[in-house]
Structures are given as C-alpha cells and as structure tokens.
Design a protein around this motif. Structure first.
Motif, PDB file in Angstrom:
ATOM      1  N   ARG A   1      30.980 -45.659  16.697  1.00  0.00           N
ATOM      2  CA  ARG A   1      31.234 -47.099  16.798  1.00  0.00           C
ATOM      3  C   ARG A   1      32.376 -47.379  17.771  1.00  0.00           C
ATOM      4  O   ARG A   1      32.315 -48.308  18.571  1.00  0.00           O
ATOM      5  CB  ARG A   1      31.583 -47.666  15.420  1.00  0.00           C
TER       6      ARG A   1
ATOM      7  N   ARG B   1      46.527 -44.634  10.623  1.00  0.00           N
ATOM      8  CA  ARG B   1      45.775 -43.932   9.578  1.00  0.00           C
ATOM      9  C   ARG B   1      46.677 -43.012   8.767  1.00  0.00           C
ATOM     10  O   ARG B   1      46.503 -42.875   7.567  1.00  0.00           O
ATOM     11  CB  ARG B   1      44.637 -43.135  10.209  1.00  0.00           C
TER      12      ARG B   1
ATOM     13  N   THR C   1      28.995 -43.591  12.446  1.00  0.00           N
ATOM     14  CA  THR C   1      30.303 -42.978  12.261  1.00  0.00           C
ATOM     15  C   THR C   1      31.382 -43.785  12.991  1.00  0.00           C
ATOM     16  O   THR C   1      31.084 -44.602  13.861  1.00  0.00           O
ATOM     17  CB  THR C   1      30.311 -41.534  12.789  1.00  0.00           C
ATOM     18  N   ARG C   2      32.623 -43.513  12.628  1.00  0.00           N
ATOM     19  CA  ARG C   2      33.741 -44.219  13.260  1.00  0.00           C
ATOM     20  C   ARG C   2      33.821 -43.941  14.751  1.00  0.00           C
ATOM     21  O   ARG C   2      34.049 -44.837  15.547  1.00  0.00           O
ATOM     22  CB  ARG C   2      35.065 -43.785  12.642  1.00  0.00           C
ATOM     23  N   ARG C   3      33.641 -42.673  15.105  1.00  0.00           N
ATOM     24  CA  ARG C   3      33.767 -42.305  16.514  1.00  0.00           C
ATOM     25  C   ARG C   3      32.649 -42.896  17.357  1.00  0.00           C
ATOM     26  O   ARG C   3      32.883 -43.338  18.476  1.00  0.00           O
ATOM     27  CB  ARG C   3      33.803 -40.794  16.660  1.00  0.00           C
TER      28      ARG C   3
ATOM     29  N   GLN D   1      41.196 -53.250   8.910  1.00  0.00           N
ATOM     30  CA  GLN D   1      42.232 -52.240   9.098  1.00  0.00           C
ATOM     31  C   GLN D   1      43.525 -52.939   9.496  1.00  0.00           C
ATOM     32  O   GLN D   1      43.611 -53.504  10.580  1.00  0.00           O
ATOM     33  CB  GLN D   1      41.848 -51.244  10.183  1.00  0.00           C
TER      34      GLN D   1
ATOM     35  N   GLN E   1      35.953 -49.879   6.722  1.00  0.00           N
ATOM     36  CA  GLN E   1      36.505 -50.123   8.049  1.00  0.00           C
ATOM     37  C   GLN E   1      36.582 -51.594   8.401  1.00  0.00           C
ATOM     38  O   GLN E   1      37.042 -51.950   9.475  1.00  0.00           O
ATOM     39  CB  GLN E   1      35.655 -49.434   9.117  1.00  0.00           C
TER      40      GLN E   1
ATOM     41  N   THR F   1      29.579 -52.515  10.724  1.00  0.00           N
ATOM     42  CA  THR F   1      30.826 -51.902  10.302  1.00  0.00           C
ATOM     43  C   THR F   1      30.701 -51.436   8.861  1.00  0.00           C
ATOM     44  O   THR F   1      30.133 -52.141   8.022  1.00  0.00           O
ATOM     45  CB  THR F   1      31.978 -52.918  10.385  1.00  0.00           C
TER      46      THR F   1
END
Length: 121
Positions: free
Chosen positions: A6, A117, A2-4, A64, A61, A57
């Motif tokens: 990572r 975002r 997940t983004r968080r 960005q 993502q 990644t």
C-alpha cells in the motif's frame, strides 16, 4: 493488502506524476523552476490524496497518530532541498534535483515512520 504494498502504491505514482509534470512545465513554460516545482509538488500531493481515498486500508492502519505531520514536514523538506539545489546549481537538470530531493524525503520519512511505530509499541 500489506503495508509495504500500500505504501509503494501510494508513493510511486505521485512521484512519477510529479516528475512528468515538472519536466513538462520546465520545457513548456517560462515561469521559473521553483514555481514549476511548487505546482508539480501540489499536483503530486493531490494525486496521493486521491489514491489514499481509493486504496483500501486495514482497520489497524486507518488512523496512525503522527503520520500527517510527518508528511507535512517531508513536503517542506522536499521543496527546501529542491530549492537549495536549484539555486546553487542552476545548470543541472531539474529532474536531478527532484530525484535527490525525493531521496532525502524518503530517507527522512522512513526514519520518521520507524520512530512513530517504535514509540507506539
């Protein structure tokens, strides 16, 4: 990943490397707190770049826009807050200044990522 997860994986180890190296440099050398902080921040940045290349990644993502300028401004802010605190209160331990400067940088980065975002969507 997940983004968080990572984001946390890319952020927490470099901060610990930064803090550990700053503590080592301030106790072992006589170069000065600001020079020691510049060296430890550079090593922390190199650690973050190495982790960025290792940690997988997601495709969406991978690129960005606006992220790297935010990182650059965050690093300048981090060093600037540390330098201001170290010059105004030299009797306080450098790790306290480091913690406060990272807190300011994380708040700035969080708002910056939110705006990036929001702007993209």
């Amino acid at each position: 990943m997940t983004r968080r997860a990572r984001f946390a994986l890319l952020l927490v180890p470099p901060i610990f490397v930064d803090a550990l190296l700053l503590q080592l440099l301030t106790t072992a050398t006589e170069a000065g707190t600001l020079v020691d902080r510049l060296i430890s921040l550079g090593v922390g940045l190199v650690a973050a770049l190495i982790l960025h290349g290792i940690v997988p990644t997601a495709r969406d993502q991978a690129r960005q826009p606006g992220f790297w300028p935010l990182v650059a401004v965050g690093l300048v802010l981090n060093y600037g807050v540390f330098a201001a605190l170290a010059s105004r209160a030299p009797h306080v331990q450098p790790l306290v200044h480091l913690g406060f400067s990272w807190a300011c940088t994380l708040i700035f980065g969080g708002f910056g990522l939110y705006r990036i975002r929001r702007w993209r969507n």
